[in-house]
Design a protein around this motif. Structure first.
Motif, mmCIF file in Angstrom:
data_model
loop_
_atom_site.group_PDB
_atom_site.id
_atom_site.type_symbol
_atom_site.label_atom_id
_atom_site.label_comp_id
_atom_site.label_asym_id
_atom_site.label_seq_id
_atom_site.Cartn_x
_atom_site.Cartn_y
_atom_site.Cartn_z
ATOM 1 N N LYS A 1 4.426 -8.504 -6.972
ATOM 2 C CA LYS A 1 4.261 -8.313 -5.244
ATOM 3 C C LYS A 1 3.857 -9.714 -4.745
ATOM 4 O O LYS A 1 2.684 -10.354 -5.186
ATOM 5 N N PHE A 2 4.525 -10.411 -3.896
ATOM 6 C CA PHE A 2 4.351 -11.605 -3.123
ATOM 7 C C PHE A 2 4.204 -11.617 -1.670
ATOM 8 O O PHE A 2 4.903 -10.458 -1.055
ATOM 9 N N MET A 3 3.103 -12.444 -1.131
ATOM 10 C CA MET A 3 3.070 -12.385 0.401
ATOM 11 C C MET A 3 2.557 -13.555 0.910
ATOM 12 O O MET A 3 2.165 -14.491 0.395
ATOM 13 N N ILE B 1 17.487 -8.935 -10.413
ATOM 14 C CA ILE B 1 16.130 -8.236 -9.766
ATOM 15 C C ILE B 1 16.221 -7.641 -8.448
ATOM 16 O O ILE B 1 16.970 -8.425 -7.850
ATOM 17 N N ARG B 2 16.060 -6.454 -8.308
ATOM 18 C CA ARG B 2 16.054 -5.870 -7.164
ATOM 19 C C ARG B 2 14.895 -6.461 -6.037
ATOM 20 O O ARG B 2 13.580 -6.130 -6.640
ATOM 21 N N VAL B 3 14.984 -7.027 -4.985
ATOM 22 C CA VAL B 3 13.752 -7.471 -4.182
ATOM 23 C C VAL B 3 13.782 -6.447 -2.806
ATOM 24 O O VAL B 3 14.656 -6.273 -2.191
ATOM 25 N N PHE B 4 12.670 -5.847 -2.832
ATOM 26 C CA PHE B 4 12.444 -4.960 -1.378
ATOM 27 C C PHE B 4 11.402 -5.963 -0.752
ATOM 28 O O PHE B 4 10.464 -6.258 -0.857
ATOM 29 N N ALA B 5 12.186 -6.212 0.580
ATOM 30 C CA ALA B 5 11.502 -7.245 1.356
ATOM 31 C C ALA B 5 11.302 -6.784 2.818
ATOM 32 O O ALA B 5 12.209 -6.042 3.364
ATOM 33 N N THR B 6 10.263 -6.980 2.998
ATOM 34 C CA THR B 6 9.729 -6.400 4.718
ATOM 35 C C THR B 6 8.836 -7.495 5.385
ATOM 36 O O THR B 6 8.317 -8.761 4.565
ATOM 37 N N ALA B 7 8.466 -7.341 6.538
ATOM 38 C CA ALA B 7 7.494 -8.326 7.446
ATOM 39 C C ALA B 7 7.211 -7.416 8.603
ATOM 40 O O ALA B 7 7.962 -6.637 8.898
ATOM 41 N N ASP B 8 6.341 -7.867 9.182
ATOM 42 C CA ASP B 8 6.000 -7.429 10.820
ATOM 43 C C ASP B 8 5.910 -5.797 10.757
ATOM 44 O O ASP B 8 6.467 -5.057 11.680
ATOM 45 N N THR B 9 5.270 -5.236 9.876
ATOM 46 C CA THR B 9 5.004 -3.752 9.928
ATOM 47 C C THR B 9 3.956 -3.497 10.683
ATOM 48 O O THR B 9 3.695 -2.166 11.338
ATOM 49 N N PRO C 1 13.651 0.096 7.688
ATOM 50 C CA PRO C 1 13.811 0.297 6.168
ATOM 51 C C PRO C 1 13.525 -1.321 5.681
ATOM 52 O O PRO C 1 13.926 -2.312 6.374
ATOM 53 N N PHE C 2 13.183 -1.238 4.277
ATOM 54 C CA PHE C 2 13.136 -2.374 3.607
ATOM 55 C C PHE C 2 14.612 -3.309 3.644
ATOM 56 O O PHE C 2 15.555 -2.558 3.511
ATOM 57 N N GLN C 3 14.577 -4.343 3.527
ATOM 58 C CA GLN C 3 15.860 -5.251 3.034
ATOM 59 C C GLN C 3 15.820 -5.273 1.687
ATOM 60 O O GLN C 3 14.995 -5.520 1.082
ATOM 61 N N VAL C 4 16.832 -5.164 1.003
ATOM 62 C CA VAL C 4 16.994 -4.923 -0.421
ATOM 63 C C VAL C 4 18.177 -6.032 -0.826
ATOM 64 O O VAL C 4 18.920 -5.952 -0.339
ATOM 65 N N VAL C 5 17.591 -7.053 -1.595
ATOM 66 C CA VAL C 5 18.548 -8.162 -2.058
ATOM 67 C C VAL C 5 18.272 -8.289 -3.555
ATOM 68 O O VAL C 5 17.347 -8.039 -4.470
ATOM 69 N N GLU C 6 19.501 -8.519 -4.407
ATOM 70 C CA GLU C 6 19.492 -8.498 -5.804
ATOM 71 C C GLU C 6 19.405 -10.214 -5.912
ATOM 72 O O GLU C 6 20.013 -10.912 -5.510
ATOM 73 N N VAL C 7 18.481 -10.606 -6.877
ATOM 74 C CA VAL C 7 17.990 -12.215 -7.167
ATOM 75 C C VAL C 7 18.570 -12.266 -8.490
ATOM 76 O O VAL C 7 17.910 -11.548 -9.370
ATOM 77 N N TRP D 1 10.857 -6.461 -7.213
ATOM 78 C CA TRP D 1 9.800 -6.834 -6.689
ATOM 79 C C TRP D 1 9.529 -6.492 -5.219
ATOM 80 O O TRP D 1 10.553 -6.048 -4.613
ATOM 81 N N LEU D 2 8.400 -6.744 -4.960
ATOM 82 C CA LEU D 2 8.020 -6.394 -3.297
ATOM 83 C C LEU D 2 7.612 -7.857 -2.641
ATOM 84 O O LEU D 2 6.775 -8.366 -3.250
ATOM 85 N N ILE D 3 8.237 -7.919 -1.585
ATOM 86 C CA ILE D 3 7.811 -9.114 -0.691
ATOM 87 C C ILE D 3 7.617 -8.746 0.484
ATOM 88 O O ILE D 3 8.145 -8.021 1.412
ATOM 89 N N HIS D 4 6.248 -9.482 0.962
ATOM 90 C CA HIS D 4 6.001 -8.987 2.558
ATOM 91 C C HIS D 4 5.743 -10.373 3.190
ATOM 92 O O HIS D 4 4.929 -11.086 2.711
ATOM 93 N N CYS D 5 6.399 -10.631 4.201
ATOM 94 C CA CYS D 5 6.361 -11.969 4.767
ATOM 95 C C CYS D 5 5.564 -12.049 6.063
ATOM 96 O O CYS D 5 5.808 -13.213 6.947
ATOM 97 N N GLY D 6 4.607 -11.167 6.103
ATOM 98 C CA GLY D 6 3.334 -11.427 7.083
ATOM 99 C C GLY D 6 3.392 -10.451 8.139
ATOM 100 O O GLY D 6 4.366 -9.641 8.511
ATOM 101 N N ASP D 7 2.512 -10.192 8.786
ATOM 102 C CA ASP D 7 1.886 -9.196 10.086
ATOM 103 C C ASP D 7 1.886 -8.018 9.464
ATOM 104 O O ASP D 7 2.935 -7.154 10.009
ATOM 105 N N PHE D 8 1.068 -7.646 8.693
ATOM 106 C CA PHE D 8 0.605 -6.359 8.190
ATOM 107 C C PHE D 8 -0.746 -5.836 8.478
ATOM 108 O O PHE D 8 -1.031 -4.809 8.762
#
Length: 225
Positions: free
Chosen positions: A57-59, A2-10, A219-225, A27-34
């Protein structure tokens, strides 16, 4: 995989992010501060993210997501969960969630901005679950959590030399949580300067903080899970 596109503090600059590479299997992950104080600031983010087609999509919430933090104080976690699920997000605050992917089960847990020791007690309920992904807003103490600050006390003047001090803003409780749960991946933000990835032990730590300056996002951090 799975490719995970992660971001935070946008920080309400989300429209700068390039979403063209995300497809329905990712997957899209946002770690908060949007968001912010106002409902419209928060809904603007969700209306933008609703255009992204992703499998999941997780947040979690950050310390600047005031509108949703206040909603959670009034209506509990379920109040936030109901609002964000209308936009396709799964809210993971103090929650364990399992997803079936290609003949395997991926277990995720999340924790919003952590300011009290008691906020980590919920993890005791996870028990012996093999955790794949942990999502928090705070970084763990000592990992991708360092910032630089001018430590000189003299006022600006010709020839003034700035003295910078580097220190960590990570959270001891989050570090203890990682030690106990041993996730394969830990996504977080909050520390803008700590943006990056680091493998330590069996965990890949991903600081997805996007804000590079007041007007520019990474840009997004992209990680394979």
């Amino acid at each position: 995989m799975i490719r995970v596109f992660a971001t935070a503090d946008t920080h309400r600059l989300h429209e700068q992010l390039d979403i063209s590479a995300i497809n329905g299997a990712d997957w899209l992950i946002h770690c908060g501060d949007f968001g912010g104080f106002k409902e419209q600031e928060t809904r603007s983010f969700f209306e933008w993210s609703h255009k992204i087609v992703a499998r999941h999509k997780f947040m979690v919430l950050g310390n600047h997501d005031y509108y949703l933090m206040q909603l959670e104080q009034r209506e509990g976690t379920e109040g936030v969960r109901k609002l964000v699920q209308d936009y396709g997000f799964i809210y993971l605050n103090k929650t364990l969630h399992k997803v079936s992917v290609e003949n395997r089960v991926v277990a995720l847990a999340g924790l919003s901005y952590q300011s009290r020791d008691s906020d980590c007690f919920w993890a005791q309920d996870i028990g012996q679950t093999s955790l794949s992904v942990l999502i928090t807003h705070n970084p763990p103490r000592g990992i991708l959590d360092h910032v630089e600050k001018d430590s000189s006390h003299s006022t600006e003047s010709p020839g003034h030399v700035y003295q910078t001090q580097t220190y960590g803003i990570g959270n001891d409780n989050i570090m203890a949580l990682v030690t106990d749960l041993k996730p394969q991946y830990h996504f977080f933000g909050h520390c803008h300067e700590g943006h990056g990835q680091k493998k330590q032990g069996d965990t890949l730590f991903v600081n997805a903080a996007a804000q590079k300056s007041r007007i520019l996002l990474r840009p997004f951090q992209v990680v394979e899970v």
